[in-house]
Scaffold this motif. Structure first.
Motif: not given
Ligand SMILES: *Cc1c(COP(=O)(O)O)cnc(C)c1O
Length: 638
Positions: A554-561, A597-601
Motif C-alpha cells: 500500500a502507498v499513500v499520496a500526500t500534499r504538503g504534510d 509497507e513494502p510494496s510491489r508496483l
C-alpha cells in the motif's frame, strides 16, 4: 517592385499602368463578389481526390487571362474552406478581417517594402513603431517597452521564450525550468520543444475549477525546483485561454515570479485586445506587470492573417536577444533612435504587417474597434444567459473574453461526449455556422467563441436553439471522440521483460476483461518496481511520466504534510503525468507518494500506456473516468 511599368522593353514580367489598373479593378470586383453572403456554407470540406481533380497541378508554358484564373479561384478554390468571417462561425478562434486592412496588405504587396532595417524603410518602420505604441498603451506598458509584429501567436510565444532565456540565462542550461498551466496554448509546448526544453524541464500545472493557474501552486512548484538546485526561468500565463477565455490571476502570478526571479509571459494571443474595452481591461488587470506579452492582431483586432505581435516590457532585452551584425549588413547599423526590426526577431527579410493594422484602425477609428470588441463580449454573455435558460443545455464554463462552453445534457459522460460530438457535426452540415469542441478537465464541451464583427444575437441564438432542440442521435452508433493522446512516442519495445506475474495483473480492475494476450502485453510492457516501507515512489512537482499500478502492499499520496489518498492492491495512480499534454510534456506530479509497507508496483511508461490504450479503447475510457474524478478532487484542493 511588382510589375514595374518603367522599362517594359525586354522585361518579360512588365505590365503597363493601364493594364495594372484594369487587372486591379477586376480583382477587387471578383473578391467583393466572393465575400460571404448568407447562403455561403460556413465550412465546405473536400477530399484530397476531389481537390486533385478540380485543381490539377500542371503549369503551362504560356500565360492565361486574369478572368480565367479568377474563375478557377471562384469555382474550385475558395468554396472549399471555412469562411472565418461568416456570422455563424463560432469555432476555434474566429478571424474576421476588414476591407481596409485587406487593402493595407495589398498595398504592402505591391510596393513591397523591406522592413528589416531603418535605412531601407524609415517610413514603414515608423508605421510599425506607431502601431506597436498603440498596443503598448492599450495593455498599460511603459514607453520603454519594445515589440515586433510577427506571423502569429506561435511565433510570438517562441520569440518571448527565446528572449527570456537569452536575458536571464544566455545559452540553454539543463537546469532551466518552464511552467505552464494545463490550459496553456499548444504553441508553448512547441516553442519549448523547438528551443530544446526536455520533458523534465517543463512543468504542466493543474489549473483550478475555473481553469486558472493557482499562484500558490506555481510558488510551490518553483520552490521545489529551487530547493533541488534548478533554475525557474519562464512562466506562461493565459491572458484569455483558448479553451475557455479564462484569465490567470495575473497580479498574483507576477508577484510570485518577481519574488523568484522568473520571467512572466502573458499569452494574450486571442484575448489581449479585449484591453481596448473597459470590461476587457479590467479582466486583464495585471497584464502590464508581465515581462512579455503576446497579442494576435489577426484574431481579435480583425486583421487578415498573418499578424501576431510580441511586446517586451524592458524593451532593450528584445534587441539584446536577437541583434546580430554580419559584415554584409554593416551598412544598416543603427544610429540614435533608428530601429532595425531585423534585430528584434527571427526574420531578416520582412514586409510591413503594420500597414494593414494602421490602415484599418485609422480608417474606422479606435472607437469602432472598441465597439466591435464590446459587441463580442455582449454576445458571449447573451449566449451564457441562453444556456442557463434552457434546461436541455448545461453550462460548462461561463462567458469569459468572448468564449463560453456548454453542451447538451446527457445521463453520463460517455453519452454526453458522443451526443454532443454528433450535434457538432450535424450543426456543421446545416452550413449555417460552426462550433468546435474541447475537453474541460476531461469533460466534453462545445465551445462558442463570439469574435466576429459580422455576428449578431440571432446567430448565437441559432446555435443554441439547435443544440437544445435537435433530435438526439442514436447513441449506439455514437461518433468516436478523437483523442489527442494517440501520438505518444512508442519507446516501450525497448523495455526489458519484467518479472511481474500474470495472475497479479489479471486481478487489477483496470485490466478487467482483457483477453490473455492483452494481459501478457501488459506484463511485457510493464516494469516491476519494489519499494521498501517509507520509500518514495514519486515526489510532488516532479515530471516523471509513469503510471503505477499497485500489485501488493500500500502507498499513500500526500500534499504538503497532508495525506490525500491511499492506494492498495489493484488500484493505480499517476494517470495525469502519464497522459500527454503536448509535445511529449506531461503534468507535474500532483502529490508525493510513499510506501506505507513494502510494496510491489507495476510501472507503465507513457509509450507503453499509449500502445495498450491504442489497442483497447475501454482502457482509455476507464483511465479517463478516473482522471475526471481525480481532477474534481485535485481542483478543490488547488
Ligand atoms: C491562437 C493562439 C495562439 C497561436 O497563435 P497563432 O497566431 O495561431 O500562431 C497562441 N496562444 C493563444 C492563447 C491562442 O489563442
Amino acid at each position: 517592385m511588382t510589375g514595374s511599368p518603367f522599362n517594359p522593353e525586354g522585361d518579360p514580367l512588365a505590365l503597363d499602368r493601364e493594364t495594372m489598373r484594369a487587372l486591379g479593378h477586376a480583382t477587387v470586383d471578383a473578391v467583393v463578389d466572393m465575400l460571404v453572403d448568407p447562403s455561403t456554407p460556413c465550412l465546405r470540406r473536400a477530399t484530397p481526390e476531389e481537390m486533385a481533380e478540380r485543381l490539377p497541378g500542371d503549369l503551362p508554358e504560356s500565360g492565361a487571362p486574369l478572368e480565367d484564373l479568377l474563375g478557377i479561384l471562384r469555382q474550385d478554390v475558395f468554396p472549399f474552406m471555412s469562411r472565418l468571417d461568416h456570422p455563424g462561425y463560432f469555432a476555434f478562434i474566429p478571424a474576421c478581417g476588414t476591407f481596409p486592412s485587406a487593402l493595407g496588405d495589398f498595398i504592402g504587396a505591391v510596393l513591397n517594402p523591406y522592413v528589416g532595417s531603418w535605412m531601407e524603410a524609415a517610413g514603414p518602420t515608423r508605421l510599425e513603431l506607431v502601431v506597436l505604441d498603440w498596443f503598448k498603451e492599450w495593455i498599460g506598458y511603459p514607453p520603454s517597452a519594445a515589440g515586433i509584429l510577427v506571423s502569429g501567436g506561435s511565433a510570438a510565444n517562441m520569440t518571448a521564450l527565446a528572449c527570456a532565456r537569452e536575458s536571464l540565462m544566455g545559452s540553454m542550461s539543463d537546469d532551466a525550468v518552464l511552467y505552464v498551466g494545463d490550459q496553456a496554448h499548444s504553441s508553448l509546448a512547441r516553442a519549448a520543444r523547438l528551443l530544446g526544453f526536455r520533458p523534465e524541464q517543463v512543468r504542466v500545472l493543474l489549473t483550478d475549477e475555473r481553469q486558472k493557474l493557482s499562484p500558490a501552486h506555481l510558488a510551490a512548484a518553483i520552490d521545489a525546483d529551487v530547493a533541488a538546485g534548478r533554475r525557474p526561468l519562464f512562466v506562461a500565463a493565459a491572458g484569455g485561454s483558448t479553451n475557455t477565455g479564462a484569465v490567470d490571476p495575473l497580479p498574483e502570478l507576477a508577484q510570485v515570479c518577481h519574488d523568484r526571479g522568473a520571467w512572466l509571459h502573458v499569452d494574450g494571443a486571442y484575448g489581449g485586445f479585449a484591453a481596448l474595452t473597459d470590461r476587457g481591461r479590467r479582466a486583464l488587470a495585471g497584464i502590464e506587470l508581465a515581462d512579455s506579452v503576446t497579442l494576435d492582431p489577426h484574431k481579435w483586432l480583425y486583421q487578415p492573417m498573418e499578424c501576431g505581435s510580441v511586446l517586451v516590457r524592458d524593451g532593450h532585452l528584445l534587441r539584446r536577444a536577437f541583434e546580430i551584425a554580419p559584415d554584409y549588413l554593416k551598412d544598416s547599423v543603427v544610429e540614435g533612435g533608428e530601429v532595425n526590426f531585423a534585430d528584434r526577431g527571427l526574420q531578416l527579410s520582412r514586409g510591413s504587417r503594420a500597414l494593414k493594422v494602421w490602415m484599418s484602425l485609422r480608417f474606422f477609428g479606435a472607437t469602432a474597434f472598441r465597439e466591435a470588441v464590446d459587441r463580442s463580449l455582449d454576445l458571449a454573455l447573451l449566449a451564457e444567459e441562453h444556456v442557463r435558460s434552457r434546461p436541455e443545455l448545461e453550462l460548462m464554463s461561463p462567458a469569459s473574453l468572448g468564449i463560453i462552453a456548454f453542451r447538451r445534457r446527457a445521463e453520463d459522460e460517455p453519452t454526453a461526449a458522443a451526443v454532443n460530438a454528433r450535434l457538432v457535426a450535424e450543426f456543421e452540415r446545416t452550413g449555417r455556422g460552426l462550433v468546435s469542441s474541447t475537453r474541460l478537465h476531461g469533460r466534453y464541451a462545445v465551445r462558442l467563441c463570439a469574435m466576429n464583427h459580422t455576428s449578431a444575437a440571432e446567430h448565437v441564438r441559432e446555435v443554441l436553439d439547435f443544440f437544445a432542440t435537435a433530435a438526439l442521435p442514436d447513441q449506439r452508433v455514437a461518433a468516436e471522440v478523437p483523442s489527442r493522446d494517440a501520438t505518444i512516442d512508442r519507446e516501450a519495445w525497448l523495455r526489458e521483460r519484467s518479472s511481474v506475474d500474470l495472475a497479479a495483473v489479471a486481478d487489477v480492475p483496470l485490466f478487467a476483461d482483457l483477453e490473455p494476450t492483452a494481459l501478457e502485453r501488459v506484463v511485457e510492457l510493464g516494469r516491476q518496481v519494489l519499494v521498501p516501507e517509507g520509500g518514495t515512489v514519486v515526489r510532488r512537482w516532479e515530471t516523471s511520466r509513469d503510471l503505477y499500478v499497485v500489485l501488493a502492499g500500500a502507498v499513500v499520496a500526500t500534499r504538503g504534510d497532508r495525506p490525500v489518498a491511499r492506494f492498495g492492491p489493484g488500484t493505480h495512480f499517476g494517470e495525469f503525468a502519464a497522459l500527454d499534454w503536448g509535445a511529449g510534456y506531461g503534468y507535474a506530479r500532483q502529490a508525493t507518494v510513499t510506501a506505507e509497507e513494502p510494496s510491489r508496483l507495476l510501472a507503465l511508461s507513457p509509450g507503453a500506456l499509449a500502445e495498450l490504450i491504442g489497442a483497447r479503447p475501454e482502457l482509455d475510457r476507464r483511465l479517463r473516468s478516473v482522471v475526471r474524478e481525480r481532477l474534481a478532487d485535485a481542483e478543490a484542493d488547488a
